[in-house]
Scaffold this motif. Sequence first.
Motif, PDB file in Angstrom:
ATOM      1  N   ASP A   1      -2.718   5.654 -19.042  1.00  0.00           N
ATOM      2  CA  ASP A   1      -1.647   6.352 -18.352  1.00  0.00           C
ATOM      3  C   ASP A   1      -0.523   5.376 -18.067  1.00  0.00           C
ATOM      4  OD1 ASP A   1      -0.308   8.467 -17.167  1.00  0.00           O
ATOM      5  OD2 ASP A   1      -1.966   8.987 -15.846  1.00  0.00           O
ATOM      6  N   THR A   2       0.512   5.907 -17.441  1.00  0.00           N
ATOM      7  CA  THR A   2       1.608   5.085 -16.943  1.00  0.00           C
ATOM      8  C   THR A   2       1.395   4.905 -15.450  1.00  0.00           C
ATOM      9  OG1 THR A   2       3.110   5.943 -18.626  1.00  0.00           O
ATOM     10  CG2 THR A   2       4.112   4.891 -16.716  1.00  0.00           C
ATOM     11  N   TYR A   3       1.431   3.670 -15.014  1.00  0.00           N
ATOM     12  CA  TYR A   3       1.178   3.330 -13.623  1.00  0.00           C
ATOM     13  C   TYR A   3       2.394   2.646 -13.015  1.00  0.00           C
ATOM     14  CZ  TYR A   3      -3.666   4.210 -14.839  1.00  0.00           C
ATOM     15  OH  TYR A   3      -4.833   4.796 -15.250  1.00  0.00           O
ATOM     16  N   GLN A   4       2.645   2.917 -11.745  1.00  0.00           N
ATOM     17  CA  GLN A   4       3.730   2.254 -11.019  1.00  0.00           C
ATOM     18  C   GLN A   4       3.180   0.957 -10.430  1.00  0.00           C
ATOM     19  OE1 GLN A   4       5.545   4.959  -8.229  1.00  0.00           O
ATOM     20  NE2 GLN A   4       6.754   5.879  -9.852  1.00  0.00           N
TER      21      GLN A   4
ATOM     22  N   CYS B   1       8.215  -1.274 -20.335  1.00  0.00           N
ATOM     23  CA  CYS B   1       8.693  -1.397 -18.959  1.00  0.00           C
ATOM     24  C   CYS B   1      10.208  -1.563 -18.953  1.00  0.00           C
ATOM     25  CB  CYS B   1       8.047  -2.593 -18.252  1.00  0.00           C
ATOM     26  SG  CYS B   1       6.277  -2.422 -18.044  1.00  0.00           S
TER      27      CYS B   1
ATOM     28  N   SER C   1       9.704   2.595  -5.288  1.00  0.00           N
ATOM     29  CA  SER C   1       8.728   3.675  -5.190  1.00  0.00           C
ATOM     30  C   SER C   1       8.120   3.684  -3.795  1.00  0.00           C
ATOM     31  CB  SER C   1       7.607   3.487  -6.219  1.00  0.00           C
ATOM     32  OG  SER C   1       6.585   4.449  -6.017  1.00  0.00           O
TER      33      SER C   1
ATOM     34  N   PRO D   1       3.537   3.165  -4.782  1.00  0.00           N
ATOM     35  CA  PRO D   1       3.037   2.394  -5.921  1.00  0.00           C
ATOM     36  C   PRO D   1       1.520   2.549  -6.034  1.00  0.00           C
ATOM     37  CG  PRO D   1       3.535   0.935  -4.099  1.00  0.00           C
ATOM     38  CD  PRO D   1       4.000   2.305  -3.696  1.00  0.00           C
ATOM     39  N   GLU D   2       0.943   2.065  -7.103  1.00  0.00           N
ATOM     40  CA  GLU D   2      -0.505   2.189  -7.315  1.00  0.00           C
ATOM     41  C   GLU D   2      -1.304   1.500  -6.216  1.00  0.00           C
ATOM     42  OE1 GLU D   2      -1.606   4.255  -9.522  1.00  0.00           O
ATOM     43  OE2 GLU D   2       0.405   4.531 -10.319  1.00  0.00           O
TER      44      GLU D   2
ATOM     45  N   TYR E   1       7.420  -1.375 -11.636  1.00  0.00           N
ATOM     46  CA  TYR E   1       7.652  -1.138 -13.060  1.00  0.00           C
ATOM     47  C   TYR E   1       6.736  -0.008 -13.478  1.00  0.00           C
ATOM     48  CZ  TYR E   1      10.202  -5.520 -13.646  1.00  0.00           C
ATOM     49  OH  TYR E   1      11.121  -6.521 -13.561  1.00  0.00           O
ATOM     50  N   ASP E   2       7.235   0.891 -14.312  1.00  0.00           N
ATOM     51  CA  ASP E   2       6.398   1.929 -14.895  1.00  0.00           C
ATOM     52  C   ASP E   2       5.736   1.312 -16.133  1.00  0.00           C
ATOM     53  OD1 ASP E   2       7.157   3.851 -13.027  1.00  0.00           O
ATOM     54  OD2 ASP E   2       8.895   4.439 -14.182  1.00  0.00           O
TER      55      ASP E   2
END
Length: 77
Positions: free
Chosen positions: A5-8, A52, A58, A61-62, A70-71
């Motif tokens: 997936d895409t994570y912050q 990225c 954000s 974030p994660e 960064y995504d």
Amino acid sequence: MRHCDTYQIPAYAVPYIANDDPTGLSDLEIELIDGFMASTFPRGCSVDWDTCQQPHFSLSPEFGQPCEVYDAVMYGY
């Protein structure tokens, strides 16, 4: 390898994730990063850093407090 997936990912964590460089990180930040990586990617991962773009703020974030992120597209093994 599978696409996860895409994570912050918080900007402060990128050097540690990319190069295992903890310079400037607190013990708590290292613990948060390690916890995220271990629970999300127990067998390891790779990150497509080329995807990225510019960091952005954000509120969620994660891991950690609201910050610049960064995504990051991350692939688990």
